[in-house]
Design an enzyme around this catalytic site. Structure first.
Site, PDB file in Angstrom:
ATOM      1  N   LYS A 240     -14.201  -8.230  -5.970  1.00 36.02           N
ATOM      2  CA  LYS A 240     -14.404  -8.381  -4.534  1.00 36.02           C
ATOM      3  C   LYS A 240     -15.889  -8.625  -4.289  1.00 36.02           C
ATOM      4  O   LYS A 240     -16.736  -7.893  -4.806  1.00 36.02           O
ATOM      5  CB  LYS A 240     -13.967  -7.126  -3.777  1.00 36.02           C
ATOM      6  CG  LYS A 240     -12.475  -6.832  -3.821  1.00 36.02           C
ATOM      7  CD  LYS A 240     -12.164  -5.543  -3.073  1.00 36.02           C
ATOM      8  CE  LYS A 240     -10.680  -5.226  -3.081  1.00 36.02           C
ATOM      9  NZ  LYS A 240     -10.389  -3.910  -2.444  1.00 36.02           N
TER      10      LYS A 240
ATOM     11  N   LYS B 169       0.853  -1.177   0.000  1.00 40.79           N
ATOM     12  CA  LYS B 169       0.000   0.000   0.000  1.00 40.79           C
ATOM     13  C   LYS B 169       0.895   1.234   0.000  1.00 40.79           C
ATOM     14  O   LYS B 169       1.848   1.316   0.799  1.00 40.79           O
ATOM     15  CB  LYS B 169      -0.905   0.013   1.234  1.00 40.79           C
ATOM     16  CG  LYS B 169      -1.892  -1.140   1.312  1.00 40.79           C
ATOM     17  CD  LYS B 169      -3.054  -0.947   0.358  1.00 40.79           C
ATOM     18  CE  LYS B 169      -4.168  -1.948   0.623  1.00 40.79           C
ATOM     19  NZ  LYS B 169      -5.339  -1.724  -0.260  1.00 40.79           N
TER      20      LYS B 169
END
Length: 330
Positions: free
Chosen positions: A246, A150
């Site tokens: 997702k 990230k």
């Protein structure tokens, strides 16, 4: 066919803060849905996500509104027609799959005509922290097959360099979580190539996808926040090489299965991802993970305590939950 639907809010503390470009969390707040029919019950989980305007309270209210439909025998198709995609529908849809499998005495994989899930190489995520902490975390995971880092806008180059220096071997996903501009995507191409980045995930804000039209990225770019259901695919053609599926975005396994097939037909590569959740949120996603080029299902690994019988990680290889946990006979 009398059913009972129960929805509850559960909180799982994290073993460490999970920081991304737009914030930090210290717990996973999930909605657990249980649907009982006779002696059988099915479970599903959803993670309401503020980025998509979702809240725990709103999800519980949306589920309560669907309870009469489900309790009088409504199907997954009925649910899809009556409810928008999102975390609330995800929890109900996956509970229905689990219930169907238990009533039929067979697995969800069999019902969905998909291969039974097995161990997959799933990304180990390095969250945003100090460079020293990110390097330390990457060094601990240096032997796994796949890492995901990230990054933010201000320090992305140094963050990527620190992680790659500490973990030179794994495939690497870089995820700015919509925090970059197109100028930064262009300017960082050389660095991404130099550090052997395999995938750049949603660098631009959703809605700015048009800036990618005609851009020949030297590293494949994957849509995440820009993709929810199959209806979004046409707008992504020619802009993204991969799409991240997702279940909290698709609204459950039912739409996710359709999205997988539609994405392949349109030439997209597949990534399967998750929110920070328990293994109950991961078990259905494993049904589509086996055919994906990139798998990022380490959400439960961030929990201080997962649900009993959940997924198991061994050096970056994620194994499905124990038989009977979700979607399989005990």
């Amino acid at each position: 066919m009398l059913r009972t639907l129960i929805a509850t809010h559960q909180r799982f503390g994290l073993r460490a803060p999970f920081r991304i470009a737009r914030g930090v969390k210290t717990a996973a707040d999930v909605i657990t849905v249980t649907i009982r029919q006779g002696a059988q019950e099915g479970r599903g989980e959803g993670v309401p996500y503020a980025r998509y305007g979702e809240t725990i309270e709103g999800a519980l209210a949306d589920i309560a509104a669907m309870a009469p439909l489900i309790e009088r025998g409504g199907s997954r198709m009925d649910l899809s027609a009556a409810m928008a995609a999102g975390a609330a529908r995800n929890a109900i849809d996956n509970a229905l799959w689990d219930l169907e499998s238990r009533i039929a005495g067979t697995s969800v994989a069999t019902l969905a005509d998909r291969p039974a899930p097995g161990p997959v190489a799933s990304a180990i995520t390095i969250a945003i922290d100090t460079l020293e902490a990110m390097e330390t975390a990457a060094a601990r995971a240096a032997a796994v097959p796949l890492l995901k880092v990230k990054v933010d806008r201000d320090n992305a180059a140094a963050q990527i360099a620190a992680v790659r220096a500490a973990a030179p071997a794994p495939r690497l996903i870089v995820d700015p979580n919509e925090s970059w501009t197109m100028a930064e995507v262009v300017a960082l191409q050389d660095l991404l190539v130099a550090h052997r980045v395999d995938l750049l995930e949603q660098p631009l804000p959703a809605g700015a996808d048009g800036d990618l039209a005609g851009f020949a990225s030297r590293v494949p770019i994957c849509a995440d926040e820009s993709l929810h259901t199959a209806a979004d695919l046409d707008a992504l053609v020619g802009r993204y090489a991969y799409v991240n599926i997702k279940l909290d975005k698709t609204g459950g396994l039912t739409e996710a299965l359709a999205l997988v097939d539609a994405a392949r037909t349109k030439g997209f590569g597949l990534m399967v991802g998750c929110m920070v959740c328990s293994s109950l949120g991961i078990a259905p996603a494993l049904l589509i993970a086996g055919g994906a080029a990139f798998v990022d299902l380490d959400g439960p690994l961030w929990l201080a305590d997962d649900r009993a019988g959940g997924v198991v990680d061994d050096g970056g290889m994620l194994s499905p939950p124990a038989p009977g946990f979700w979607g399989t006979p005990a």
